[in-house]
Design an enzyme around this catalytic site. Structure first.
Site, PDB file in Angstrom:
ATOM      1  N   MET A 159      17.955 -11.171  -1.488  1.00 19.72           N
ATOM      2  CA  MET A 159      16.552 -11.456  -1.211  1.00 19.72           C
ATOM      3  C   MET A 159      16.357 -11.974   0.213  1.00 19.72           C
ATOM      4  O   MET A 159      15.425 -11.570   0.909  1.00 19.72           O
ATOM      5  CB  MET A 159      16.007 -12.482  -2.213  1.00 19.72           C
ATOM      6  CG  MET A 159      14.529 -12.812  -1.969  1.00 19.72           C
ATOM      7  SD  MET A 159      13.863 -14.013  -3.123  1.00 19.72           S
ATOM      8  CE  MET A 159      13.754 -13.035  -4.614  1.00 19.72           C
TER       9      MET A 159
ATOM     10  N   LYS B 282      -4.618  -0.743  10.885  1.00 20.00           N
ATOM     11  CA  LYS B 282      -4.578  -1.160   9.486  1.00 20.00           C
ATOM     12  C   LYS B 282      -3.168  -1.607   9.116  1.00 20.00           C
ATOM     13  O   LYS B 282      -2.211  -1.395   9.866  1.00 20.00           O
ATOM     14  CB  LYS B 282      -5.028  -0.015   8.578  1.00 20.00           C
ATOM     15  CG  LYS B 282      -4.167   1.241   8.667  1.00 20.00           C
ATOM     16  CD  LYS B 282      -4.710   2.347   7.786  1.00 20.00           C
ATOM     17  CE  LYS B 282      -3.832   3.598   7.868  1.00 20.00           C
ATOM     18  NZ  LYS B 282      -4.285   4.657   6.959  1.00 20.00           N
TER      19      LYS B 282
ATOM     20  N   ARG C 287      -8.073  13.407  -1.446  1.00 24.92           N
ATOM     21  CA  ARG C 287      -7.807  11.976  -1.620  1.00 24.92           C
ATOM     22  C   ARG C 287      -9.142  11.248  -1.707  1.00 24.92           C
ATOM     23  O   ARG C 287      -9.480  10.675  -2.725  1.00 24.92           O
ATOM     24  CB  ARG C 287      -6.950  11.472  -0.462  1.00 24.92           C
ATOM     25  CG  ARG C 287      -6.391  10.085  -0.648  1.00 24.92           C
ATOM     26  CD  ARG C 287      -5.376   9.740   0.425  1.00 24.92           C
ATOM     27  NE  ARG C 287      -5.952   9.686   1.768  1.00 24.92           N
ATOM     28  CZ  ARG C 287      -5.259   9.353   2.863  1.00 24.92           C
ATOM     29  NH1 ARG C 287      -3.964   9.078   2.770  1.00 24.92           N
ATOM     30  NH2 ARG C 287      -5.843   9.311   4.049  1.00 24.92           N
TER      31      ARG C 287
ATOM     32  N   TYR D 254      26.381  -9.799  -4.706  1.00 28.41           N
ATOM     33  CA  TYR D 254      26.104  -9.602  -6.120  1.00 28.41           C
ATOM     34  C   TYR D 254      26.772  -8.336  -6.654  1.00 28.41           C
ATOM     35  O   TYR D 254      26.809  -7.308  -5.987  1.00 28.41           O
ATOM     36  CB  TYR D 254      24.597  -9.492  -6.368  1.00 28.41           C
ATOM     37  CG  TYR D 254      23.840 -10.792  -6.212  1.00 28.41           C
ATOM     38  CD1 TYR D 254      24.075 -11.864  -7.061  1.00 28.41           C
ATOM     39  CD2 TYR D 254      22.881 -10.933  -5.215  1.00 28.41           C
ATOM     40  CE1 TYR D 254      23.373 -13.049  -6.920  1.00 28.41           C
ATOM     41  CE2 TYR D 254      22.158 -12.106  -5.074  1.00 28.41           C
ATOM     42  CZ  TYR D 254      22.414 -13.165  -5.931  1.00 28.41           C
ATOM     43  OH  TYR D 254      21.722 -14.337  -5.798  1.00 28.41           O
TER      44      TYR D 254
END
Length: 822
Positions: free
Chosen positions: A767, A492, A590, A718
């Protein structure tokens, strides 16, 4: 190879159980999955801790294989094939290889050591191939199985062998020595690899030297420990006059003394003294390991009496050795298997098996150059190549080279070009799309240009996935399982960030029992990719039930609402015995049926023929933390109680499973019929004692985009979060938080590795990029960097960020290209 099967009875010390007629064997095999198996194959049914090939004999017989070396004959197959019955199939394989080796009498180079074996082997092949027809180990086939598979490929046309031998513990090398029987021995660098298999360094060296016990010459680098071991070894094994042919940087008594070394423009210039004469040599590498490997080659050429001019001319052409098969994304939904620096018959067989195991698309294309040093005549060689291609059901062959072009008529659907330039000129007309392409060519054909044309263009950050390590980790956990316990592997979340389909292909190749995904779309993607294994969907949404049924996925059912919704659509589609998996809540709280809902669950399912309970499962909350041992045991007891009630009242006997990766190790008594392997497959354990047995799977790499030096007082990034207190060299790396690098890992918390040195991350992670301090590191733009892998590990990063390795792995963006290699 043409061997009368019955003649092997005495060679293998076997009992014959079969027909009386003569049987001719043309090849041997140990892999039941290979499409190359056929009536003239002798299959050795190897059995070990993790696998028993005897279980595949029935399907091999169905495929036409009729000849087997076995430790026992499976029931109902007496009289259906020829069997050579032995005590150990591995021992028989080694005896067969030793017998085959003894049929030939020509020089054989045997290599052992901790590092450099494969590189020295490939370089010697390059250096000596103008004068010899060479047989060598394909890739790094140097194990107890790999060595015999390499040696049995010798044929009458070969006149030089180069084989490597690797060991991991004592009592292994003597078996390999009997198979290789080297006449020239090379001891490469002795390092720390496999140290855990030996008491100390001396024992490891002594064991490796056993490869050379009958060898007339041993080539090695002098040092105090090795010299001491060799002295004792020489005294013990005086069966032949032996020459110790040594080299050294520091000891002038060595046969070859390196007088000086100078690195200039990524080239190493050395001056060496041999027989009191000085010679200059240029080696096209600057790193110390490559220079050591090159000097081992130099001594081999000197021993074979090559002159200094020939040595210089040939060694200038040494090249980086690519020791792995890589799977890459290609243009137009193609996938590419890059084996573009190797073209010999033995490695072609390996590459074709890899093509079959890793194909994403049903259509298969092979781009193949002329093949050199096969030991066969061209007529025989290309007949065999064409047969291999046909056996592997390759749809299209593109041959490049004058020789393969002249044998074009032996292949079906074959297009040929005289050279790589001709292929490139015609590239736009070849219409590559929706196919898996094996690119396999000799170095002189420069097939890297073809790879570049076919490869999907992405940015320079890649996540390398080591498929060998996945296989190793899978086998490690399989070795912990009781007999007949099945294994479900979780793929998964895009294979925990590593790539879902490619890993699923490998797991299918290893014949795991189930795959697990979180959502239906993950399972659909795998089914569309050709995966045939049963796939369980752990978190199915009711809106996906129709798709689950359409694609033959198997849903986990965890509530009465979900069960009734699935039963409704199942009745509408007139399903019968559709497999479902019942999830019990034993304390995780869960998902799952709680104890007070079991009676209603039983009532709903009683008498129902629309669905079939394939398995009953639960999930442990604390299997990784033995402080909560009592709670974990209470979960197991409740699971036993509730699942037994379901089975008794519904008269069913499904698979039961509760253990995840940590549970496999910590609660072996609760394996039931199946376990679920997750993060452990990807090389991560929360148990330090277990971690050392797992191999790193994913290595996140990038490059240096730019290097600059800033003065004291200047800032980086930054918010000016980093201020230089002195003149600082800064490198910018094209990876950032959009690629999955947490901003919390920035500004002095985290680091990357450049040339195996730590480079601290400075300033904020951006980013698309981050900046590191490379003061004191000799690096330049374009140099490779390691974001994580062996160091830093994902566990180390997770600990620093107060999270778990799962989050680090699954955060890596899918815009980061995955490259799979073996």
């Amino acid at each position: 190879m043409n061997v009368n099967l019955k003649s092997l009875v005495q060679v293998l010390h076997a009992d014959w159980i079969g027909t009386d007629g003569p049987v001719l064997i043309e090849q041997i095999s140990i892999d039941s999955r290979s499409l190359q198996n056929g009536p003239q194959t002798l299959f050795f049914a190897l059995s070990g801790v993790n696998n028993d090939a005897h279980t595949y004999i029935s399907e091999l017989i169905e495929k036409g294989v009729r000849n087997f070396v076995v430790e026992y004959i499976p029931e109902k197959y007496h009289g259906k094939a020829n069997f050579l019955l032995v005590q150990s199939a591995l021992d028989a394989l080694q005896k067969f290889a030793a017998h085959h080796r003894n049929l030939f009498n020509f020089p054989v180079v045997g290599l052992t050591g901790s590092n450099g074996k494969t590189i020295v082997k490939e370089w010697l092949n390059f250096l000596l191939s103008p004068d010899y027809n060479i047989i060598r180990s394909p890739k790094s086939y140097n194990s107890q199985v790999g060595v015999p598979l390499s040696v049995v490929a010798i044929n009458e046309k070969h006149n030089l062998g180069i084989f490597e031998a690797g060991i991991s513990t004592v009592n292994e090398m003597e078996k390999l020595e009997q198979i290789i029987k080297p006449t020239i021995g090379i001891l490469t660098n002795i390092g720390t690899a496999h140290d855990e298999g030996f008491l100390n360094l001396v024992q490891k060296i002594d064991e490796k030297l056993l490869l050379f016990k009958d060898c007339p010459v041993i080539i090695y680098q002098k040092n105090e420990i090795v010299d001491s071991c060799l002295s004792q070894f020489a005294a013990e094994y005086m069966l032949h006059p032996r020459k110790l042919f040594s080299w050294s940087y520091t000891d002038p008594t060595a046969d070859v003394f390196i007088l000086k070394r100078e690195i200039k423009d990524e080239v190493t210039l050395i001056q060496y003294q041999f027989k009191k004469e000085n010679h200059d040599l240029e080696i096209p590498f600057s790193d110390s390991a490559s220079v050591e490997n090159a000097v081992s080659c130099l001594l081999t050429l000197l021993y074979l009496e090559y002159d200094a001019e020939t040595i210089q001319n040939r060694m200038q052409g040494l090249y980086p050795v690519e020791m792995r098969l890589e799977v890459k994304n290609g243009i137009h939904n193609c996938s590419i298997i890059d084996d573009s620096y190797s073209s010999d018959f033995q490695s072609l067989k390996i590459a074709l098996d890899f093509l079959e195991s890793q194909k994403k698309n049903a259509s298969k294309t092979v781009i193949l150059s002329d093949i050199f040093q096969s030991g066969f005549s061209n007529e025989e060689l290309y007949f065999k190549v064409a047969q291999l291609i046909a056996d592997n059901k390759v749809n299209r062959v593109i041959g490049i080279g004058s020789t393969i072009s002249s044998f074009k008529n032996k292949f079906s659907n074959c297009l040929t070009y005289q050279n790589t330039a001709g292929f490139i000129n015609d590239f736009e007309n070849l219409n590559f799309a929706n196919e898996t392409i094996l690119i396999k060519g000799a170095r002189s054909f420069q097939f890297e240009e073809i790879v570049f044309l076919l490869e999907e263009k992405t940015h320079e950050t890649i996540l390398e996935i080591n498929l060998n390590s996945i296989s190793h980790n899978l086998n490690f956990f399989k070795s912990k399982l009781a007999n007949n316990v099945k294994i479900m592997v979780m793929v998964k979340a895009f294979g925990y960030g590593n790539g879902g389909l490619e890993i699923a292909k490998l797991l299918e190749h290893h014949k795991v029992d189930y795959l697990g995904v979180a959502f239906a779309d993950e399972g659909i993607s795998l089914k569309n990719g050709g995966i045939k294994l049963p796939i369980m969907v752990l978190n199915p949404e009711s809106t996906s039930f129709a798709s689950i049924i359409q694609y033959q996925l198997e849903p986990e059912i965890y509530s009465l609402k979900g069960l009734n919704a699935f039963l409704k659509i199942a009745r509408e589609k007139n399903l019968k015995d559709f497999p479902i998996h019942i999830k019990l809540d034993t304390g995780m709280h869960r998902l799952g049926f709680e104890e007070n809902t079991i009676d209603e669950l039983i009532e709903t399912l009683k008498g129902n023929s629309t669905v079939r309970i394939q398995s009953i499962l639960s999930h442990m909350a604390t299997s990784d933390d033995m402080k909560h041992y009592d709670f974990a045991m209470s979960q197991i007891r409740l699971f036993e109680k509730l699942s037994s009630k379901l089975m008794n009242e519904l008269s069913v006997n499904p698979i039961r499973h509760i253990l995840n990766t940590s549970g496999i190790s910590n609660f072996p008594g609760a394996q039931y019929n199946m376990v679920r392997l997750g993060i452990g497959l990807y090389g991560v354990s929360n148990d330090a004692s277990e971690q050392k047995y797992l191999e790193n799977v994913g290595t996140l790499k990038s490059i240096i985009s730019q290097v600059r030096t800033i003065p004291a007082g200047d800032s980086v990034g930054y918010g000016r979060r980093f201020m230089a207190v002195k003149e600082t060299k800064i490198a910018t790396i094209p990876i950032g938080y959009a690629d999955g690098i947490s901003r919390l890992w920035g500004n002095g918390v985290g680091y990357i590795r450049i040339k195996n040195q730590k480079a601290s991350i400075v300033g904020s992670v951006c980013m698309d990029m981050l900046m590191v301090d490379v003061s004191g590191i000799d690096c330049k733009e374009g140099d490779s960097v390691i974001i994580f892998g062996e160091s830093p590990t994902v566990t180390e990063i997770a600990d620093a960020l107060k999270t778990i390795p799962y989050e680090i792995l699954t955060s890596i963006s899918q815009r980061v290209k995955r490259v799979f290699f073996r």
